[in-house]
Design an enzyme around this catalytic site. Structure first.
Site, PDB file in Angstrom:
ATOM      1  N   HIS A 132      -3.983 -14.713   7.606  1.00 40.44           N
ATOM      2  CA  HIS A 132      -2.633 -14.576   8.153  1.00 40.44           C
ATOM      3  C   HIS A 132      -2.649 -13.535   9.262  1.00 40.44           C
ATOM      4  O   HIS A 132      -1.896 -12.564   9.239  1.00 40.44           O
ATOM      5  CB  HIS A 132      -1.653 -14.201   7.046  1.00 40.44           C
ATOM      6  CG  HIS A 132      -1.661 -15.186   5.907  1.00 40.44           C
ATOM      7  ND1 HIS A 132      -0.918 -16.344   5.928  1.00 40.44           N
ATOM      8  CD2 HIS A 132      -2.341 -15.209   4.746  1.00 40.44           C
ATOM      9  CE1 HIS A 132      -1.138 -17.025   4.814  1.00 40.44           C
ATOM     10  NE2 HIS A 132      -1.997 -16.360   4.076  1.00 40.44           N
TER      11      HIS A 132
ATOM     12  N   PRO B 247       0.815  -1.209   0.000  1.00 39.92           N
ATOM     13  CA  PRO B 247       0.000   0.000   0.000  1.00 39.92           C
ATOM     14  C   PRO B 247       0.845   1.253   0.000  1.00 39.92           C
ATOM     15  O   PRO B 247       1.857   1.325   0.688  1.00 39.92           O
ATOM     16  CB  PRO B 247      -0.784  -0.100   1.299  1.00 39.92           C
ATOM     17  CG  PRO B 247      -0.182  -1.223   2.047  1.00 39.92           C
ATOM     18  CD  PRO B 247       0.990  -1.726   1.336  1.00 39.92           C
ATOM     19  N   GLU B 248       0.411   2.204  -0.777  1.00 42.40           N
ATOM     20  CA  GLU B 248       1.034   3.523  -0.833  1.00 42.40           C
ATOM     21  C   GLU B 248       0.023   4.515  -0.271  1.00 42.40           C
ATOM     22  O   GLU B 248      -1.004   4.112   0.268  1.00 42.40           O
ATOM     23  CB  GLU B 248       1.422   3.848  -2.278  1.00 42.40           C
ATOM     24  CG  GLU B 248       2.252   2.739  -2.931  1.00 42.40           C
ATOM     25  CD  GLU B 248       2.651   3.029  -4.362  1.00 42.40           C
ATOM     26  OE1 GLU B 248       2.789   4.208  -4.719  1.00 42.40           O
ATOM     27  OE2 GLU B 248       2.815   2.069  -5.128  1.00 42.40           O
TER      28      GLU B 248
ATOM     29  N   LYS C  24       3.024   6.804   4.549  1.00 44.31           N
ATOM     30  CA  LYS C  24       2.389   5.482   4.616  1.00 44.31           C
ATOM     31  C   LYS C  24       2.164   5.010   6.044  1.00 44.31           C
ATOM     32  O   LYS C  24       1.791   3.857   6.274  1.00 44.31           O
ATOM     33  CB  LYS C  24       3.249   4.462   3.849  1.00 44.31           C
ATOM     34  CG  LYS C  24       3.470   4.839   2.386  1.00 44.31           C
ATOM     35  CD  LYS C  24       4.509   3.959   1.715  1.00 44.31           C
ATOM     36  CE  LYS C  24       4.944   4.584   0.384  1.00 44.31           C
ATOM     37  NZ  LYS C  24       6.108   3.882  -0.198  1.00 44.31           N
TER      38      LYS C  24
ATOM     39  N   ARG D  23       3.272 -11.619   4.464  1.00 47.79           N
ATOM     40  CA  ARG D  23       4.734 -11.678   4.455  1.00 47.79           C
ATOM     41  C   ARG D  23       5.408 -11.261   5.768  1.00 47.79           C
ATOM     42  O   ARG D  23       6.643 -11.296   5.852  1.00 47.79           O
ATOM     43  CB  ARG D  23       5.271 -10.869   3.279  1.00 47.79           C
ATOM     44  CG  ARG D  23       4.976 -11.574   1.957  1.00 47.79           C
ATOM     45  CD  ARG D  23       5.421 -10.760   0.756  1.00 47.79           C
ATOM     46  NE  ARG D  23       6.864 -10.681   0.665  1.00 47.79           N
ATOM     47  CZ  ARG D  23       7.495  -9.992  -0.286  1.00 47.79           C
ATOM     48  NH1 ARG D  23       6.806  -9.336  -1.191  1.00 47.79           N
ATOM     49  NH2 ARG D  23       8.791  -9.959  -0.318  1.00 47.79           N
TER      50      ARG D  23
ATOM     51  N   ARG E 234      14.237  -1.416  -8.155  1.00 46.59           N
ATOM     52  CA  ARG E 234      12.819  -1.743  -8.290  1.00 46.59           C
ATOM     53  C   ARG E 234      12.436  -1.883  -9.751  1.00 46.59           C
ATOM     54  O   ARG E 234      13.015  -1.244 -10.624  1.00 46.59           O
ATOM     55  CB  ARG E 234      11.960  -0.630  -7.673  1.00 46.59           C
ATOM     56  CG  ARG E 234      12.356  -0.212  -6.284  1.00 46.59           C
ATOM     57  CD  ARG E 234      12.139  -1.306  -5.266  1.00 46.59           C
ATOM     58  NE  ARG E 234      10.745  -1.665  -5.173  1.00 46.59           N
ATOM     59  CZ  ARG E 234       9.836  -1.024  -4.442  1.00 46.59           C
ATOM     60  NH1 ARG E 234      10.208   0.004  -3.723  1.00 46.59           N
ATOM     61  NH2 ARG E 234       8.579  -1.411  -4.414  1.00 46.59           N
TER      62      ARG E 234
END
Length: 270
Positions: free
Chosen positions: A90, A2-3, A55, A109, A257
């Site tokens: 999760h 998410p940004e 963020k 993650r 990136r």
DNA sequence: CCATGTACCTGAAGGC
DNA sequence: TGCCTTCAGGTACATG
């Protein structure tokens, strides 16, 4: 994941759910996710208000604050009391409220972090001005560019100057302002800097209006996907024709990136 | 100061 | 059906 637009969407939703709710207890299922660094206990505190910087999600309690960073796959989900159980395969941390509702931190993650602190300032020291802060102007942005010799992609990703942009919206903003991602920040002309600033604002506000972008894991606080991913010009559009010139969009590795751009439309400033 | 690589983690996708 | 590699909305840290 998410940004700024995704985080903003979550914060707006949580503003309607959390204030006034009192924390009964906290369940931690993955230790590294929750860093309890405040001597004040979290139990029995009510949520006062919500905020955001770049963020980072800020959840202000009566005597301390929670700072949440979702990193790549984190989700902050609000579980209403009595309604269907929200999907969280999760689950790492659960904040259970006294009224039976809960705030769930789900994260495949395990990169996401929640800090419980006395004061938000210490954690936000090195974070730049928020990208949609109304006091940030095109000329202020130009001055920041003049202060740095980083390439523009790394400059925008660093969060040190302007906070909130990530890989998607950096690539989209650079394409729309016709600036090559390898351009050197202090070589970018004033007019191009103004264009970049304006396109950043346009890209981010459009994405906020469309509830953020869902590539795979992003969900808002209600567990819903975003819609802005249907309007990308370059992100994950490698091989498809540039909307301006028709040449195929390229994907390269830059600043560590995946980087999407049009090599004919985007000018390199060096 | 700046660029690059690695680490942190899991899972999906593609090549063979 | 595997098995192996690469890649992913992020950031911190070490090394030239």
């Amino acid at each position: 994941m998410p940004e700024l637009p995704e985080v903003e969407t979550i914060v707006r939703e949580l503003k309607s759910y959390l204030p006034g709710r009192k924390i009964k207890n906290v369940t931690v299922l993955w230790d590294k996710t929750f860093l309890n660094l405040s001597p004040v206990k979290i139990e029995d505190q009510s949520v006062q208000s919500l905020g955001r910087r770049g963020k980072y999600i800020l959840i202000y309690l009566e005597r301390s604050v929670l700072i949440v960073h979702l990193r790549m796959t984190g989700q902050l989900l609000f579980q209403q009391k009595g309604s269907g159980v929200i999907r969280a395969d999760h689950l790492r941390v659960a904040f259970n409220f006294q009224d039976g509702s809960a705030l769930l931190f789900n994260d495949v993650r395990k990169f996401g972090r929640i800090y419980h602190l006395q004061n938000a300032d210490e954690k936000l020291q090195k974070v730049g001005i928020d990208a949609v802060d109304p006091t940030l102007t095109a000329s202020g942005f130009y001055r920041m560019l003049q202060s740095s010799k980083m390439n523009i992609k790394a400059f925008l990703l660093s969060q040190r100057f302007v906070a909130g942009m990530g890989n998607i919206y950096v690539d989209e903003s650079l394409f729309r302002s016709k600036i090559h991602p390898a351009s050197v920040s202090d070589k970018i002309k004033r007019s191009a800097a103004k264009r970049l600033f304006d396109e950043m604002q346009a890209v981010l506000s459009f994405a906020i209006e469309h509830m953020g972008s869902t590539i795979s894991d992003y969900r808002d606080a209600n567990g819903k996907v975003g819609n802005a991913q249907n309007f990308f010009y370059v992100y994950q559009q490698q091989g498809t024709p540039c909307v301006t010139c028709g040449n195929p969009i390229k994907k390269i590795k830059h600043a560590g990136r995946g980087t999407h751009f049009c090599e004919t439309c985007q000018k390199l400033y060096v």
